[in-house]
Write a protein that holds these residues in place. Structure first.
Motif, PDB file in Angstrom:
ATOM      1  N   ALA A  29       5.381   6.706   2.737  1.00  0.00           N
ATOM      2  CA  ALA A  29       4.779   5.382   2.523  1.00  0.00           C
ATOM      3  C   ALA A  29       3.262   5.505   2.405  1.00  0.00           C
ATOM      4  O   ALA A  29       2.626   4.820   1.603  1.00  0.00           O
ATOM      5  CB  ALA A  29       5.146   4.440   3.672  1.00  0.00           C
ATOM      6  N   ARG A  30       2.704   6.417   3.218  1.00  0.00           N
ATOM      7  CA  ARG A  30       1.253   6.608   3.167  1.00  0.00           C
ATOM      8  C   ARG A  30       0.837   7.191   1.816  1.00  0.00           C
ATOM      9  O   ARG A  30      -0.199   6.830   1.249  1.00  0.00           O
ATOM     10  CB  ARG A  30       0.828   7.523   4.323  1.00  0.00           C
ATOM     11  CG  ARG A  30      -0.623   7.360   4.707  1.00  0.00           C
ATOM     12  CD  ARG A  30      -0.979   8.025   6.026  1.00  0.00           C
ATOM     13  NE  ARG A  30      -0.701   7.179   7.175  1.00  0.00           N
ATOM     14  CZ  ARG A  30       0.182   7.470   8.111  1.00  0.00           C
ATOM     15  NH1 ARG A  30       0.890   8.566   8.057  1.00  0.00           N
ATOM     16  NH2 ARG A  30       0.364   6.653   9.123  1.00  0.00           N
ATOM     17  N   GLU A  31       1.648   8.116   1.304  1.00  0.00           N
ATOM     18  CA  GLU A  31       1.351   8.727  -0.002  1.00  0.00           C
ATOM     19  C   GLU A  31       1.373   7.679  -1.101  1.00  0.00           C
ATOM     20  O   GLU A  31       0.498   7.639  -1.966  1.00  0.00           O
ATOM     21  CB  GLU A  31       2.405   9.793  -0.324  1.00  0.00           C
ATOM     22  CG  GLU A  31       1.934  11.210  -0.051  1.00  0.00           C
ATOM     23  CD  GLU A  31       2.987  12.224  -0.449  1.00  0.00           C
ATOM     24  OE1 GLU A  31       3.275  13.084   0.373  1.00  0.00           O
ATOM     25  OE2 GLU A  31       3.500  12.118  -1.584  1.00  0.00           O
ATOM     26  N   ARG A  32       2.385   6.820  -1.059  1.00  0.00           N
ATOM     27  CA  ARG A  32       2.490   5.776  -2.084  1.00  0.00           C
ATOM     28  C   ARG A  32       1.310   4.813  -1.990  1.00  0.00           C
ATOM     29  O   ARG A  32       0.760   4.376  -2.999  1.00  0.00           O
ATOM     30  CB  ARG A  32       3.801   4.993  -1.930  1.00  0.00           C
ATOM     31  CG  ARG A  32       5.014   5.679  -2.532  1.00  0.00           C
ATOM     32  CD  ARG A  32       6.172   4.706  -2.686  1.00  0.00           C
ATOM     33  NE  ARG A  32       6.621   4.186  -1.406  1.00  0.00           N
ATOM     34  CZ  ARG A  32       7.488   4.812  -0.620  1.00  0.00           C
ATOM     35  NH1 ARG A  32       7.996   5.969  -0.973  1.00  0.00           N
ATOM     36  NH2 ARG A  32       7.849   4.278   0.529  1.00  0.00           N
ATOM     37  N   HIS A  33       0.908   4.507  -0.755  1.00  0.00           N
ATOM     38  CA  HIS A  33      -0.231   3.602  -0.554  1.00  0.00           C
ATOM     39  C   HIS A  33      -1.506   4.220  -1.103  1.00  0.00           C
ATOM     40  O   HIS A  33      -2.302   3.556  -1.784  1.00  0.00           O
ATOM     41  CB  HIS A  33      -0.390   3.303   0.941  1.00  0.00           C
ATOM     42  CG  HIS A  33      -1.541   2.396   1.259  1.00  0.00           C
ATOM     43  ND1 HIS A  33      -2.727   2.849   1.786  1.00  0.00           N
ATOM     44  CD2 HIS A  33      -1.688   1.061   1.106  1.00  0.00           C
ATOM     45  CE1 HIS A  33      -3.550   1.821   1.956  1.00  0.00           C
ATOM     46  NE2 HIS A  33      -2.949   0.726   1.552  1.00  0.00           N
ATOM     47  N   ALA A  34      -1.699   5.523  -0.836  1.00  0.00           N
ATOM     48  CA  ALA A  34      -2.902   6.205  -1.332  1.00  0.00           C
ATOM     49  C   ALA A  34      -2.934   6.204  -2.855  1.00  0.00           C
ATOM     50  O   ALA A  34      -3.988   5.999  -3.469  1.00  0.00           O
ATOM     51  CB  ALA A  34      -2.946   7.642  -0.805  1.00  0.00           C
ATOM     52  N   ALA A  35      -1.778   6.423  -3.469  1.00  0.00           N
ATOM     53  CA  ALA A  35      -1.711   6.415  -4.934  1.00  0.00           C
ATOM     54  C   ALA A  35      -2.043   5.030  -5.483  1.00  0.00           C
ATOM     55  O   ALA A  35      -2.750   4.894  -6.486  1.00  0.00           O
ATOM     56  CB  ALA A  35      -0.326   6.853  -5.402  1.00  0.00           C
TER      57      ALA A  35
END
Lengths: 280, 461
Positions: free
Chosen positions: A6-12
């Motif tokens: 979820a954090r990766e998607r948010h960063a993207a």
């Protein structure tokens, strides 16, 4: 693991919303090859348009020079009609000769038109005045300059001054005709004046024809410039559609990613609360 | 059974409870330890020793064994999933380390190629103009520098992969030695009659890390954990293989991986012959970046030769001709070497722009422009060759990233299943501790009661 994803998607999503770019690297989209192609094509169209626009400006300058020569020849012809009349004497014709000489000088000056140190009526010999400043002899060549109207499509952008002005291939040497007219006036030779009149009238038609050629070339150059600018603009828009992020979509994606991250973190926190450690 | 025998039975039970307590405590303390499999105490009723009044009397509890809870099926799935995930992660990381092929980068290759032909196009308007000539030469230099930069970045990325390969080879050797050493420890412990659960866990953890590095297969044989990479034995019993790297002249000096097996034989492993992170590095370095490097060299070589062929026929302002615009050398390394001919850089009047020798003739320039739409030796026009290179690289990188995501998801799923089967649940262990505690209290009561009964007997007169 879910929180990390979820954090990766948010960063993207943050990256996309802050940069405004939907595609930056070749692996971001299957359209990477298209973007590269469009970028090169846009540069190509822009350069073709710029060259065509500048050629059009040069042709405009050439047209102005030829128009000036036509005006000069027309004035000279009118003077010739006058001076061929028996009511004028040698003194009158001598004064008219000075006027004819001035007309020759004006025509010469117009024909040696240049832009940024490059002479426009010398064919491909553009570094020296096409017409000798003293004798008026043509010093250029019979070359015709070309540019691209489109990739690999050449168009002519210079008129053959050796034909239009210097009289090559059966035409009339316009400056020579003005010189002979002045000499006839100085010699008070009415017959020669009448002969000059014929040359001057032929010269007017010859230069006018040259002007029409220039006009046609100018239209071609302007059309090439217009078309290429449209191609450039369309290519720029297509490329932007592929690389730029839609701000509404990016903002929505960011909001959803934030919600998903928030929910994942809440679930993770909750799972730590559900433990017998707090109850025994 | 006598009261004294009952005391003895209760005492033994207290000892068993202490073992159960210690085991539950050990589980709780290792709840976060990587690779730890929770342990369970197996308790059995002791063999009846007395026969009284037609019935067998029990003799308390007996400690069977302390066993680790493992799922053999999942234990076999996890190393394969780890190897696949590590492979695709390493491969995708080598791809995404490269930024030089970004299609819209204002200093990238597409921009430089577009600017080069644009500058040449501007030159067609005024071939003798010093400003346009200088701009055309500078745009050619920018094109050459963009190719140089791209090549340098690819070479640097491949060198970075070499450095990591060296480090991973050392790690692989260390892990193989650790597994072999633990094989010996486990065998000794079992020989003494005990099951060394923690050593077995440590051995499996080291073996899985080795598998993640190399893609090796794990199998148990006669109590030893054997690690096999294809036909090469990495660990057999207490013997371990060792990994080393050396420069390979056939691969541009990049490192080749050599393994000396536990049996003594030496094998060199290339792309496709090893898995795991090391395999991913080799694949990314050679099949991925190596292919990009070769195609960049091909593009630079073909482009330079195409432009040079046109330029040689062009006549400079001093009437000379026959010059190359670009210096490029052989195809191998062309992208890193390509440069504009220094003579032309120093004197742009030597740019061959005329076809007739007249300064205003742009026939040479038009010939240069024609190379934009002429097929290179590879069969495509320059813009097409470049965009295809970028597109193919993007597709390969995207595929690697998708594989990495999929493999990571699979690993997460399988690891989750194994953690559910073998991992420690704090709640379960707390319940177990409570059970043991209450059991201990109950046995203590038995001791107390038996002691009171003995006191009664002893106080009889």
């Amino acid at each position: 693991m879910a929180a990390a994803a979820a954090r990766e998607r948010h960063a993207a999503a943050v990256d996309k919303a802050s940069t405004g770019l939907a595609m930056e690297h070749p692996w971001d989209s299957a359209d990477a090859a298209r973007v590269a192609r469009e970028k090169i094509a846009v540069a190509q169209a822009g350069a073709i348009a710029t060259v065509a626009e500048r050629s059009s400006e040069e042709l405009n300058a050439v047209d102005g020079a030829l128009a000036s020569v036509v005006d000069t020849l027309t004035s000279a012809a009118e003077l010739a009609v006058q001076m061929a009349n028996g009511t004028y004497n040698a003194e009158d014709r001598l004064r008219a000769a000075a006027q004819a000489r001035a007309q020759w000088t004006n025509a010469l000056a117009a024909l040696n038109v240049e832009i940024a140190g490059r002479y426009l009526l010398g064919g491909t010999e553009d570094q020296v005045p096409p017409f000798d400043p003293t004798t008026g002899a043509y010093q250029g060549d019979d070359g015709v300059r070309t540019i691209e109207a489109g990739p690999g499509m050449p168009i002519d952008v210079s008129v053959r001054a050796d034909e239009v002005i210097a009289g090559a291939n059966g035409g009339v040497d316009v400056l020579g005709a003005l010189e002979r007219f002045a000499q006839a006036l100085e010699a008070d030779d009415v017959a020669a004046i009448r002969t000059s009149l014929g040359e001057l009238q032929t010269g007017i038609n010859q230069v006018a024809l040259g002007r029409s050629q220039v006009g046609s070339m100018q239209l071609s150059a302007e059309a090439a410039a217009l078309t290429s600018r449209e191609v450039e603009l369309a290519g720029t828009e297509r490329k932007a559609a592929l690389t730029d992020a839609d701000f509404v979509d990016a903002a929505t994606e960011l909001a959803l990613a934030e919600r998903a991250l928030d929910a994942t973190l809440s679930v993770t926190a909750k799972s730590f609360q559900l433990s017998l450690l707090d109850r025994l | 059974m006598s009261l004294f025998a009952t005391l003895g039975t209760a005492g033994r039970a207290l000892g068993v409870m202490r073992v159960a307590h210690a085991t539950a405590s050990h589980n709780v303390e290792n709840a976060s330890s990587q690779g730890y499999s929770r342990q369970r105490v197996e308790l059995h009723a002791a063999q009846p020793a007395s026969f009284l009044g037609g019935s067998f009397l029990g003799t308390g509890v007996h400690l069977g064994s302390v066993t680790a809870v493992r799922d053999r099926f999942l234990d076999e799935q996890v190393p394969a999933a780890m190897a696949a995930s590590s492979f695709s992660a390493a491969a995708s990381q080598t791809f995404t380390a490269l930024n030089t092929l970004d299609p819209d980068d204002q200093f990238g290759l597409p921009a430089s190629m577009g600017n080069f032909f644009a500058a040449v196009r501007h030159l067609s308007l005024a071939p003798a103009d010093g400003g346009y000539r200088r701009a055309a030469v500078e745009s050619a230099e920018s094109m050459a520098r963009a190719l140089n930069r791209s090549s340098q970045e690819v070479v640097a990325a491949r060198s970075a992969a070499d450095q990591e390969l060296q480090a991973q080879a050392r790690d692989a050797t260390r892990l193989a030695e650790r597994v072999a050493s633990l094989n010996a420890e486990v065998r000794r412990a079992r020989g003494a009659g005990a099951e060394p659960n923690d050593r077995v866990d440590a051995r499996r953890l080291a073996a899985e890390e080795l598998s993640a590095l190399t893609g090796a297969r794990l199998s148990e044989q006669d109590g030893d954990l054997t690690v096999q990479l294809g036909a090469t034995a990495l660990v057999v019993g207490d013997r371990a293989a060792s990994f080393s790297t050396s420069a390979d002249p056939a691969n541009g000096g990049h490192l080749a991986l050599t393994v000396q097996s536990s049996g003594g034989g030496t094998t060199t492993l290339g792309d496709g012959e090893v898995g795991g992170r090391i395999g991913g590095l080799l694949h990314g370095r050679d099949s991925g970046l190596g292919a990009v490097e070769a195609r960049l060299d091909e593009l630079a070589f073909d482009f330079a030769n195409s432009v040079n062929a046109a330029h040689q026929a062009g006549i400079a302002l001093d009437g000379s001709s026959g010059r190359d615009l670009f210096v490029v050398g052989a195809q191998a390394g062309a992208a890193g070497r390509i440069a504009v001919t220094q003579e032309i850089v120093d004197d742009p009047t030597l740019l061959g722009t005329s076809a007739t020798g007249a300064p205003g003739d742009n026939g040479g320039v038009m010939a240069l422009l024609a190379t934009e739409s002429s097929a290179l030796a590879s069969g495509d026009v320059p813009a097409g060759a470049l965009s295809t290179l970028i597109g193919d690289f993007g597709a390969a990188a995207r595929s690697a990233l998708n594989e990495a995501d999929a493999a990571a998801a699979t690993l997460s799923h399988v690891s989750g299943l194994r953690d559910a089967a073998s991992g420690v649940s704090i709640d379960e262990e707390l319940v177990e501790l409570t059970k043991v505690q209450r059991n201990f209290e109950a046995v203590s009561k038995v001791l107390q009661t038996t002691d009171q009964m003995l006191n009664e007997l002893l106080s009889l007169r």
